[in-house]
Structures are given as structure tokens and as C-alpha cells.
Design a protein around this motif. Structure first.
Motif, PDB file in Angstrom:
ATOM      1  N   ASN A 101       0.833  -1.201   0.000  1.00  0.00           N
ATOM      2  CA  ASN A 101       0.000   0.000   0.000  1.00  0.00           C
ATOM      3  C   ASN A 101       0.872   1.256   0.000  1.00  0.00           C
ATOM      4  OD1 ASN A 101      -2.529   1.243   0.044  1.00  0.00           O
ATOM      5  ND2 ASN A 101      -2.361   1.602   2.252  1.00  0.00           N
ATOM      6  N   HIS A 102       1.974   1.168   0.751  1.00  0.00           N
ATOM      7  CA  HIS A 102       2.887   2.310   0.847  1.00  0.00           C
ATOM      8  C   HIS A 102       3.578   2.555  -0.503  1.00  0.00           C
ATOM      9  CE1 HIS A 102       5.553   5.116   2.775  1.00  0.00           C
ATOM     10  NE2 HIS A 102       6.615   4.424   2.432  1.00  0.00           N
ATOM     11  N   ARG A 104       2.551   2.111  -3.435  1.00  0.00           N
ATOM     12  CA  ARG A 104       1.624   2.775  -4.340  1.00  0.00           C
ATOM     13  C   ARG A 104       1.638   4.288  -4.131  1.00  0.00           C
ATOM     14  NH1 ARG A 104      -3.916   3.881  -3.523  1.00  0.00           N
ATOM     15  NH2 ARG A 104      -3.929   3.198  -1.360  1.00  0.00           N
ATOM     16  N   LYS A 105       1.965   4.722  -2.904  1.00  0.00           N
ATOM     17  CA  LYS A 105       1.893   6.146  -2.590  1.00  0.00           C
ATOM     18  C   LYS A 105       3.252   6.845  -2.682  1.00  0.00           C
ATOM     19  CE  LYS A 105      -2.029   5.332   0.388  1.00  0.00           C
ATOM     20  NZ  LYS A 105      -2.471   5.142   1.736  1.00  0.00           N
ATOM     21  N   SER A 107       6.723   8.284  -4.627  1.00  0.00           N
ATOM     22  CA  SER A 107       6.896   8.944  -5.922  1.00  0.00           C
ATOM     23  C   SER A 107       7.564   7.969  -6.887  1.00  0.00           C
ATOM     24  CB  SER A 107       7.759  10.190  -5.761  1.00  0.00           C
ATOM     25  OG  SER A 107       9.108   9.815  -5.682  1.00  0.00           O
ATOM     26  N   GLU A 321       5.498   9.513   1.729  1.00  0.00           N
ATOM     27  CA  GLU A 321       4.525   9.305   0.647  1.00  0.00           C
ATOM     28  C   GLU A 321       4.313  10.634  -0.075  1.00  0.00           C
ATOM     29  OE1 GLU A 321       1.065   7.715   2.549  1.00  0.00           O
ATOM     30  OE2 GLU A 321       2.049   5.791   2.898  1.00  0.00           O
ATOM     31  N   VAL A 322       3.810  10.545  -1.301  1.00  0.00           N
ATOM     32  CA  VAL A 322       3.504  11.780  -2.027  1.00  0.00           C
ATOM     33  C   VAL A 322       2.449  12.529  -1.198  1.00  0.00           C
ATOM     34  CG1 VAL A 322       2.618  12.738  -4.184  1.00  0.00           C
ATOM     35  CG2 VAL A 322       3.997  10.664  -4.223  1.00  0.00           C
ATOM     36  N   ASN A 401      -4.189  16.344  -2.709  1.00  0.00           N
ATOM     37  CA  ASN A 401      -4.209  14.929  -2.340  1.00  0.00           C
ATOM     38  C   ASN A 401      -4.126  14.085  -3.619  1.00  0.00           C
ATOM     39  OD1 ASN A 401      -4.985  12.353  -1.729  1.00  0.00           O
ATOM     40  ND2 ASN A 401      -6.683  12.962  -0.403  1.00  0.00           N
ATOM     41  N   PRO A 402      -3.096  13.219  -3.741  1.00  0.00           N
ATOM     42  CA  PRO A 402      -2.923  12.478  -4.999  1.00  0.00           C
ATOM     43  C   PRO A 402      -4.154  11.658  -5.386  1.00  0.00           C
ATOM     44  CG  PRO A 402      -1.085  12.071  -3.490  1.00  0.00           C
ATOM     45  CD  PRO A 402      -2.063  12.899  -2.743  1.00  0.00           C
ATOM     46  N   GLU A 403      -4.832  11.064  -4.394  1.00  0.00           N
ATOM     47  CA  GLU A 403      -6.017  10.258  -4.695  1.00  0.00           C
ATOM     48  C   GLU A 403      -7.098  11.133  -5.330  1.00  0.00           C
ATOM     49  OE1 GLU A 403      -6.301   6.915  -3.910  1.00  0.00           O
ATOM     50  OE2 GLU A 403      -4.300   6.824  -3.040  1.00  0.00           O
ATOM     51  N   TYR A 406      -6.084  11.951  -8.910  1.00  0.00           N
ATOM     52  CA  TYR A 406      -6.314  10.844  -9.851  1.00  0.00           C
ATOM     53  C   TYR A 406      -7.797  10.632 -10.145  1.00  0.00           C
ATOM     54  CZ  TYR A 406      -1.397   9.927  -9.205  1.00  0.00           C
ATOM     55  OH  TYR A 406      -0.040  10.072  -9.164  1.00  0.00           O
TER      56      TYR A 406
END
Ligand code: ATP
Length: 579
Positions: A101-102, A104-105, A107, A321-322, A401-403, A406
Motif C-alpha cells: 500500500n505504501h 503505491r503512494k 513517488s 509518501e507523495v 491529495n494524490p487520490e 487521480y
């Protein structure tokens, strides 16, 4: 020590409490036969010295105690085994999931810097080492230390001089172990690196098998694997060759306590400053007291490995994380202000100033390596800019927030990746909750419904990892279907038509037209005829913007654009109206 335990348990040291408790109980239980034997020998000794008959009742009790001990020992060992392994698999399952999971976050810049086999080795090999450390090695080691301390305190109460004899060599052993730590750190690091290199070469070999066949690279590439395996063999032998003797020396040194005990004990007996029974107690205890420590030393190398693995895992887990918490609003104006970026030292983009209005089509053109894909990757926040700022609706991308970002972006990239799953689920990547009907509708718009329906299992057809069972054009159309189903406001197209055959091209062009209608679109176009009607064409040259404008404007004013168009005209024999 605290750090070591934290790393070995990949951040969950509490999981060791139960395991250590049971391992200690198990070790104590293993000492009980020595206590029973001691009472038997003691009685023999006393009855002989006092010239009286043996206390047979005591021997009956000792036999009974042995039977009870056996039952208790089996019970404790079973429970200890279960608790220790449950804790280990629990930690590794949670750890692997957290790490995945990490990852994925993180860079892409960080992930790019890692060897491809490194993370696979970490997920499988390093966690397997931690499993055995948590289930067996660390609890046993902690139990050995607890037992040695407990035994030291209790034996001191009986006779401190004999206790010191028993532990006489311990300080020297600890020094040897400490000294070997430095060696282990160096050799262990090299050994793990050799394992990572072997995994990477193997992965590279398997992934590039088509190129290896096509270009007859078998010998050359195979030599790289062979070399990696050879280095691994050398490092494995080196580590065993150096650490094996260290372990043996440590065990033998500690066991030197027994002859010291006999020697000093005999002297004290002769001096009448020690009674025979106490001497006997120490001889019996010495026969078992070194066992846990011997196990600890035998497992020592493995434990050091686990520690290195734990450190490697925690190094990734501690990577930031990003970041970003802000949410995009309804304004999708994109603005690049003085943006500069480099993957390594060489600048790839410099002073990029660009404004993209909502619901317009912007095309990025330019020679190969001019930075088109990098601009798109920065916008998708695969990397953060190093200088300047990119904003969407006035919000600095670095704070978004990257999520959330996206959820507003769809990407149709050149190298489409399909998961080893059904086509249905591969299209649903764009929207997990889409119904079957919605998937079919998206597939129809993306011009892939026809070929999917012709497959024996239709939408339930399983595709290979990476989509290996589909053609390049088919994969690309599935990725367009994904974008359709997502219905996001910003669309990034990277050579969306590159892998399509001529027959399908017109249809797919129509699909893309539908997809981008009323959207903010940034397209990397190599075939310039597809972007003639773009609202804005950005010509990139060596990482800077050479010119911006419409096709008509640029064809007349920008030399580079003019050249690119003419070159394509010649290459494709494309009749192009200059008006
Ligand atoms: N991950 C990376 N690490 C290091 N350098 C990279 C990376 N990706 C791209 N580059 C370099 O950055 C420069 C710009 O690459 P980019 O892919 O953005 O160009 P492009 O215009 O899209 O090229 P093309 O049209 O060939 O795809 C090139 O010199 C390339 O070698």
C-alpha cells in the motif's frame, strides 16, 4: 536493541511479547529434567554419605514428576509453537500489505531508483526471513537471555563463586559477538545485494525474453545471469566461511566455563569451603545452562540477516509518501509557471510556462526526447516539479491529495498494462462500481466491444499478466474504454493511436473524439495530422517551449513545427493542405 526489534517486527514489537513468554516457558520447562536428576543424584549422594537406605518414596515422586513434566512439556511446546507462528505470519501478512500500500503512494522517482528485483526480493525473501525471526529466532534469543539472567541470580544465591566460574567466559564471548557484528553487517549487506542482483537479472531475463530471442542475445544476457548467480555463490560461501568459525569459537569459549567450574570447584572442595552437594548442583546445571545460548549462537547469522531485512523494509516504509491534502475544485484550468525538472542531474524541462483552458485540446509536439511525456507525467504527479509550480484551478499540485487528483484524471498511455484478470474487471479499473451494462457501453464507445464479444468467454475472458494475450491495438482500446468509464474532467493521452492498425484507426479516432468532447485534454501527438484542430499546439525542443499556437499559426511562424510537419508529409506521403 530497541531499534533492532522494531525493525525485525517491521514496526510491531508488541507481537514478540507473547512469543517470548512462551519461548521462555519452554526453555524453563526444558531445564526441569536437570532439576529432577539433581534431586535423584543428591539423594544417592546423601544416603551414601550418611550410610542410610535410599528414600524410595522420593524416587517414586521423581518418576511421577518426570511423567507430569513430559505432559506439561508437550503442552507448552505445542502452545509455544502455535503462538509463535501465528504471530510471525500475522506480522508478515500485515507488513507485506502495508508495504504494498505504501509503495503505491511513493513517488515514481523513488521507485525508479530501485532495482526491479529489489522490491520483489523484499516482499518475498526479506519477509520470509522476518517470519522465521519472529516465530523462532528472536523469541528463542530473548528467552536465552532471560534464562541466563534468571539462572545467574538464582545460582548466586546458592554460591556466587561457582556462579562466576559458570559465567566466566561470557564477557569474552560477548566481545567476540560484538566484533563479528561489524563483519556481519558488511558481509550480510553484500550477500543481500547479491541476492537482489540475481533476482533483478532473472526478472530482466524473463521480461526481455522476446528481445533476447529476436536479437539472439541469449549468450550475452545469460552470461549476466550466470555472473549474478556466481557472485551470489561466492558471497554465500564467504559469509558462511567467516561467520561459521566465529559462532563455533563463541560456543566453545562459553563452554569453557565447565572446566573452570570443575577446576575451581575441586579446589574449593579440597579447601573445605564448598559442600559436595552444591558442587553437584553446579555440575548438573552446567550440563544444560549453555543449551539456549548455543541455539542462540547457531541462529545468530540468520538473526543478523533478519535484522538487515528488517532495516531494508523499514527504510522503504519510512520513505515519505507523495503528500497533499487539498481537493480540486470545479475549475480545471491548468497552469505551468517557470517549471523546471530533471530525473537525475541533467535538466529535462526548463522554464515551462503554459496555460491550458478547461475543455480545450492541447497537443504537445516535438522531437523525440524533447520532454513531452515528462510534462504529462508531472501533471499526473508521477514526479513533483523541482522548480516553478503547476496549478490546477489555482491549487499547487504539490498540495493536492494524490487520490483526489487521480479521481479527476484519466490516462491513456502508450504502454498499456492489463492485469491478470477478466476483460470486464480490466475495464472496471476505471470505475470499480460500474455495472456490466456501463462496461459494455464504454467498450462500444472505445470500439472494443466487437472483438471482446468475438472471444469465446466474451467479457469474462482472462487476459495474461500485462495483457500478453491481446494485440497492442486491442490493449489500447481497452485502456480507452477504462477512460470512458471513468468520465474524468482531465484526459491525458500519450500516443493513443500508436499501436492501432490502419483499419481501426478511423474508428478509434472517432472514439477518442467522443471521449475528449467537453474535456480538458492534453495529448502527445507524434502523428501531427491528428491534432490539426487542436486549440493549442505546444512545440517542445530540448526541454523548453519553442512556440505555442494553432496549427495554422505555427506552420507559418515556427520553423521546427514546419520541419516536423514536412518530415511527416514526406514519410507518410500525407497530402496536407497548407491553406
Ligand atoms: N525515468 C527517467 N529517468 C531518467 N531520464 C529520463 C526518464 N524518462 C525520460 N528521461 C529522459 O528525459 C528526456 C525527456 O524524455 P521524454 O520521455 O519526456 O521525451 P519525449 O519528448 O516524450 O520523447 P519521445 O517522443 O521519444 O517519447 C529524455 O532525454 C529522456 O531520456
Amino acid at each position: 536493541m530497541k531499534d533492532a526489534i522494531y525493525n525485525i517486527t517491521s514496526g510491531e514489537p508488541r507481537k514478540l511479547v507473547q512469543s517470548t513468554f512462551w519461548a521462555t516457558l519452554e526453555s524453563v520447562a526444558r531445564l526441569l529434567p536437570a532439576v529432577i536428576a539433581f534431586y535423584g543424584i543428591f539423594e544417592l549422594f546423601e544416603s551414601y554419605q550418611q550410610n542410610r537406605p535410599l528414600n524410595t518414596r522420593l524416587f517414586l515422586y521423581l518418576i511421577l514428576a518426570s511423567v507430569v513434566w513430559f505432559a506439561v512439556q508437550v503442552l507448552i511446546s505445542t502452545l509455544a509453537y502455535e503462538k509463535q507462528y501465528t504471530a510471525a505470519y500475522d506480522v508478515s501478512e500485515k507488513g507485506r500489505t502495508k508495504l504494498a500500500n505504501h509503495l503505491r503512494k511513493l513517488s515514481l522517482g523513488f521507485l525508479d531508483s530501485r532495482d526491479p528485483g529489489d522490491l520483489t526480493t523484499m516482499m518475498l525473501g526479506d519477509y520470509a526471513l522476518l517470519e522465521s525471526a519472529i516465530s523462532r529466532l528472536v523469541p528463542q534469543a530473548l528467552a536465552a537471555v532471560i534464562l541466563l539472567v534468571l539462572a545467574f541470580v538464582s545460582l548466586c544465591l546458592i554460591d556466587w563463586r561457582m556462579t562466576l566460574c559458570l559465567y566466566a567466559m561470557l564477557p569474552i564471548v560477548l566481545l567476540v559477538v560484538k566484533g563479528s557484528n561489524i563483519l556481519m553487517k558488511k558481509l550480510g549487506g553484500r550477500h543481500i545485494q547479491a541476492k537482489v542482483d540475481s533476482a533483478s537479472r532473472l526478472q530482466e531475463y524473463l521480461q526481455g525474453i522476446k528481445e533476447i530471442k529476436a536479437y539472439s542475445l541469449g549468450g550475452q544476457q545469460f552470461a549476466r545471469i550466470q555472473q549474478a548467480f556466481d557472485t551470489l555463490r561466492k558471497e554465500s560461501i564467504r559469509i558462511e566461511g567467516v561467520l561459521g568459525p566465529v559462532v563455533m569459537v563463541a560456543i566453545s569459549l562459553l563452554r569453557m566455563g565447565l572446566p573452570i567450574l570443575v577446576f575451581i570447584g575441586s579446589y574449593l572442595l579440597a579447601q573445605r569451603s564448598l559442600v559436595e552437594s552444591v558442587f553437584l548442583v553446579f555440575i548438573v546445571v552446567a550440563s544444560r545452562i549453555y543449551d539456549p545460548f548455543t541455539t542462540l549462537m547457531i541462529n545468530y547469522t540468520e538473526m543478523r540477516y533478519a535484522l538487515i531485512s528488517g532495516e531494508r523494509i523499514m527504510e522503504i516504509r519510512n520513505q515519505p509518501e507523495v503528500a497533499g491534502t487539498e481537493e480540486l475544485n470545479e475549475d480545471y484550468t491548468i497552469r505551468f509557471t517557470d517549471v523546471g525538472f530533471s530525473y537525475k542531474e541533467e535538466p529535462v524541462l526548463q522554464k515551462i510556462n503554459l496555460e491550458i483552458q478547461p475543455r480545450t485540446l492541447t497537443a504537445l509536439v516535438g522531437p523525440s526526447g524533447s520532454g513531452k511525456s515528462t510534462i504529462v507525467k508531472l501533471l499526473a504527479r508521477f514526479y513533483d516539479v523541482q522548480t516553478g509550480v503547476i496549478e490546477i484551478g489555482g491549487k499547487d499540485l504539490k498540495t493536492v491529495n494524490p487520490e483526489n487528483l487521480y479521481s479527476h484524471l484519466s490516462m491513456v498511455f502508450q504502454d498499456v498494462y492489463l492485469f491478470k484478470d477478466t476483460i470486464l474487471n480490466n475495464i472496471r479499473v476505471g470505475n470499480q462500481t460500474a455495472s456490466f451494462e456501463e462496461v459494455v457501453a464504454a467498450a462500444k464507445k472505445a470500439h472494443c466491444h466487437e472483438f471482446i464479444s468475438a472471444l469465446p468467454d466474451g467479457y469474462e475472458t482472462l487476459v495474461g499478466e500485462g495483457g500478453s494475450t491481446l494485440s497492442g491495438g486491442e490493449k489500447q482500446r481497452i485502456s480507452i474504454a477504462r477512460a470512458f468509464i471513468k468520465q474524468s474532467e482531465i484526459i491525458l493521452l500519450d500516443e493513443a493511436t500508436a499501436a492501432l492498425d490502419l483499419e481501426n484507426e478511423a474508428g478509434v479516432q472517432q472514439a477518442i473524439k467522443n471521449l475528449v468532447a467537453d474535456k480538458t485534454v492534453i495529448v502527445i501527438a507524434h502523428r501531427l495530422k491528428t491534432i490539426m484542430k487542436a486549440d493549442q499546439i505546444v512545440v517542445l525542443d530540448k526541454g523548453t517551449i519553442a512556440a505555442k499556437g494553432t496549427h495554422q499559426e505555427l506552420y507559418q511562424t515556427c520553423e521546427l513545427y514546419h520541419k516536423l510537419v514536412d518530415m511527416q508529409n514526406e514519410a507518410t506521403n500525407w497530402k496536407f493542405s497548407k491553406g
